[in-house]
Design a protein around this motif. Structure first.
Motif, PDB file in Angstrom:
ATOM      1  N   GLN A  69       0.839  -1.176   0.000  1.00  0.00           N
ATOM      2  CA  GLN A  69       0.000   0.000   0.000  1.00  0.00           C
ATOM      3  C   GLN A  69       0.888   1.244   0.000  1.00  0.00           C
ATOM      4  OE1 GLN A  69      -2.702   0.371   3.304  1.00  0.00           O
ATOM      5  NE2 GLN A  69      -4.067   1.683   2.134  1.00  0.00           N
ATOM      6  N   VAL A  70       0.547   2.198  -0.850  1.00  0.00           N
ATOM      7  CA  VAL A  70       1.314   3.422  -1.002  1.00  0.00           C
ATOM      8  C   VAL A  70       0.471   4.596  -0.540  1.00  0.00           C
ATOM      9  CG1 VAL A  70       2.469   4.963  -2.621  1.00  0.00           C
ATOM     10  CG2 VAL A  70       2.657   2.477  -2.902  1.00  0.00           C
ATOM     11  N   GLN A  71       1.084   5.471   0.223  1.00  0.00           N
ATOM     12  CA  GLN A  71       0.435   6.697   0.639  1.00  0.00           C
ATOM     13  C   GLN A  71       1.292   7.882   0.217  1.00  0.00           C
ATOM     14  OE1 GLN A  71      -0.163   7.173   4.874  1.00  0.00           O
ATOM     15  NE2 GLN A  71      -1.636   8.828   4.591  1.00  0.00           N
ATOM     16  N   LEU A  72       0.660   8.870  -0.393  1.00  0.00           N
ATOM     17  CA  LEU A  72       1.334  10.078  -0.822  1.00  0.00           C
ATOM     18  C   LEU A  72       0.685  11.272  -0.141  1.00  0.00           C
ATOM     19  CD1 LEU A  72       1.521   9.391  -4.676  1.00  0.00           C
ATOM     20  CD2 LEU A  72       3.289   8.941  -2.975  1.00  0.00           C
ATOM     21  N   VAL A  73       1.498  12.136   0.414  1.00  0.00           N
ATOM     22  CA  VAL A  73       1.012  13.319   1.103  1.00  0.00           C
ATOM     23  C   VAL A  73       1.686  14.543   0.516  1.00  0.00           C
ATOM     24  CG1 VAL A  73       0.762  14.507   3.298  1.00  0.00           C
ATOM     25  CG2 VAL A  73       0.604  12.013   3.208  1.00  0.00           C
ATOM     26  N   GLU A  74       0.872  15.444  -0.033  1.00  0.00           N
ATOM     27  CA  GLU A  74       1.386  16.677  -0.614  1.00  0.00           C
ATOM     28  C   GLU A  74       1.306  17.820   0.389  1.00  0.00           C
ATOM     29  OE1 GLU A  74      -1.109  15.026  -4.269  1.00  0.00           O
ATOM     30  OE2 GLU A  74      -1.462  15.217  -2.105  1.00  0.00           O
ATOM     31  N   SER A  75       2.172  18.785   0.196  1.00  0.00           N
ATOM     32  CA  SER A  75       2.141  19.998   0.990  1.00  0.00           C
ATOM     33  C   SER A  75       2.785  21.120   0.187  1.00  0.00           C
ATOM     34  CB  SER A  75       2.860  19.812   2.326  1.00  0.00           C
ATOM     35  OG  SER A  75       4.230  19.508   2.134  1.00  0.00           O
ATOM     36  N   GLY A  76       2.587  22.328   0.639  1.00  0.00           N
ATOM     37  CA  GLY A  76       3.248  23.471   0.028  1.00  0.00           C
ATOM     38  C   GLY A  76       2.360  24.365  -0.808  1.00  0.00           C
ATOM     39  N   GLY A  77       1.115  23.967  -1.015  1.00  0.00           N
ATOM     40  CA  GLY A  77       0.219  24.811  -1.774  1.00  0.00           C
ATOM     41  C   GLY A  77      -0.175  26.046  -1.000  1.00  0.00           C
ATOM     42  N   GLY A  78      -0.799  26.965  -1.702  1.00  0.00           N
ATOM     43  CA  GLY A  78      -1.226  28.187  -1.057  1.00  0.00           C
ATOM     44  C   GLY A  78      -1.633  29.237  -2.056  1.00  0.00           C
ATOM     45  N   LEU A  79      -1.774  30.444  -1.562  1.00  0.00           N
ATOM     46  CA  LEU A  79      -2.170  31.590  -2.361  1.00  0.00           C
ATOM     47  C   LEU A  79      -0.973  32.499  -2.566  1.00  0.00           C
ATOM     48  CD1 LEU A  79      -4.320  33.442  -3.686  1.00  0.00           C
ATOM     49  CD2 LEU A  79      -4.746  34.373  -1.397  1.00  0.00           C
ATOM     50  N   VAL A  80      -0.669  32.790  -3.824  1.00  0.00           N
ATOM     51  CA  VAL A  80       0.448  33.668  -4.152  1.00  0.00           C
ATOM     52  C   VAL A  80       0.030  34.636  -5.245  1.00  0.00           C
ATOM     53  CG1 VAL A  80       2.212  31.987  -3.501  1.00  0.00           C
ATOM     54  CG2 VAL A  80       1.394  32.083  -5.864  1.00  0.00           C
ATOM     55  N   GLN A  81       0.773  35.716  -5.357  1.00  0.00           N
ATOM     56  CA  GLN A  81       0.555  36.670  -6.427  1.00  0.00           C
ATOM     57  C   GLN A  81       1.267  36.225  -7.699  1.00  0.00           C
ATOM     58  OE1 GLN A  81       1.750  40.258  -3.876  1.00  0.00           O
ATOM     59  NE2 GLN A  81       0.158  41.110  -5.198  1.00  0.00           N
ATOM     60  N   ALA A  82       0.753  36.662  -8.831  1.00  0.00           N
ATOM     61  CA  ALA A  82       1.409  36.376 -10.100  1.00  0.00           C
ATOM     62  C   ALA A  82       2.866  36.818 -10.047  1.00  0.00           C
ATOM     63  CB  ALA A  82       0.684  37.072 -11.242  1.00  0.00           C
ATOM     64  N   GLY A  83       3.729  35.962 -10.579  1.00  0.00           N
ATOM     65  CA  GLY A  83       5.157  36.218 -10.538  1.00  0.00           C
ATOM     66  C   GLY A  83       5.856  35.619  -9.337  1.00  0.00           C
ATOM     67  N   GLY A  84       5.089  35.153  -8.378  1.00  0.00           N
ATOM     68  CA  GLY A  84       5.659  34.561  -7.188  1.00  0.00           C
ATOM     69  C   GLY A  84       6.038  33.114  -7.378  1.00  0.00           C
ATOM     70  N   SER A  85       6.464  32.495  -6.286  1.00  0.00           N
ATOM     71  CA  SER A  85       6.951  31.123  -6.324  1.00  0.00           C
ATOM     72  C   SER A  85       6.341  30.295  -5.211  1.00  0.00           C
ATOM     73  CB  SER A  85       8.478  31.088  -6.184  1.00  0.00           C
ATOM     74  OG  SER A  85       9.121  31.752  -7.249  1.00  0.00           O
ATOM     75  N   LEU A  86       6.233  29.008  -5.463  1.00  0.00           N
ATOM     76  CA  LEU A  86       5.837  28.027  -4.471  1.00  0.00           C
ATOM     77  C   LEU A  86       6.659  26.767  -4.683  1.00  0.00           C
ATOM     78  CD1 LEU A  86       1.919  28.149  -4.385  1.00  0.00           C
ATOM     79  CD2 LEU A  86       3.462  28.829  -2.537  1.00  0.00           C
ATOM     80  N   ARG A  87       6.863  26.029  -3.617  1.00  0.00           N
ATOM     81  CA  ARG A  87       7.527  24.743  -3.700  1.00  0.00           C
ATOM     82  C   ARG A  87       6.614  23.677  -3.108  1.00  0.00           C
ATOM     83  NH1 ARG A  87      12.675  22.265  -0.419  1.00  0.00           N
ATOM     84  NH2 ARG A  87      13.560  20.984  -2.099  1.00  0.00           N
ATOM     85  N   LEU A  88       6.155  22.763  -3.951  1.00  0.00           N
ATOM     86  CA  LEU A  88       5.318  21.673  -3.511  1.00  0.00           C
ATOM     87  C   LEU A  88       6.168  20.473  -3.132  1.00  0.00           C
ATOM     88  CD1 LEU A  88       2.468  21.745  -6.199  1.00  0.00           C
ATOM     89  CD2 LEU A  88       2.688  23.089  -4.094  1.00  0.00           C
TER      90      LEU A  88
END
Length: 116
Positions: free
Chosen positions: A1-20
């Motif tokens: 059984q495999v479990q995947l958990v994501e994190s790092g999403g959110g609200l940003v302004q255009a031109g900004g950065s996020l790391r998932l």
């Protein structure tokens, strides 16, 4: 059984950065094909980036030059660095892991919203 958990999403302004981040547990191999899809309401899931066990990467044309997929040092984690974000990048981003051609596991998704 495999479990995947994501994190790092959110609200940003255009031109900004996020790391998932996507952390996998229960995998039987330390090097599986992993990657990211994204989906907006009423649309099909779109492959954003993939990373094979051999280290090859592929990206959607719309994100080339802006997004980078990489594997963590533990090899059970993948990242998606998203730079120069655009409003059209707004979506729920889903991590996937392929144990074989016919066995794909999905994360629960993380929301990315880019405001103008």
């Amino acid at each position: 059984q495999v479990q995947l958990v994501e994190s790092g999403g959110g609200l940003v302004q255009a031109g900004g950065s996020l790391r998932l981040s996507c952390a996998a547990s229960g995998v039987i191999s330390s090097m599986n094909t992993m990657g990211w899809y994204r989906q907006t309401p009423g649309k099909e899931r779109e492959l954003v980036a993939g990373l094979t066990s051999g280290g090859s990467t592929n990206y959607a044309d719309s994100v080339k030059g802006r997004f980078t997929i990489s594997r963590g040092s533990t090899k059970n984690t993948v990242y998606l660095q998203m730079n120069s974000l655009k409003p059209e990048d707004t979506a729920v981003y889903y991590c996937y892991l392929d144990r074989s051609y016919y066995s794909r596991s999905w994360g629960q998704g993380t929301q990315v919203t880019v405001s103008s």
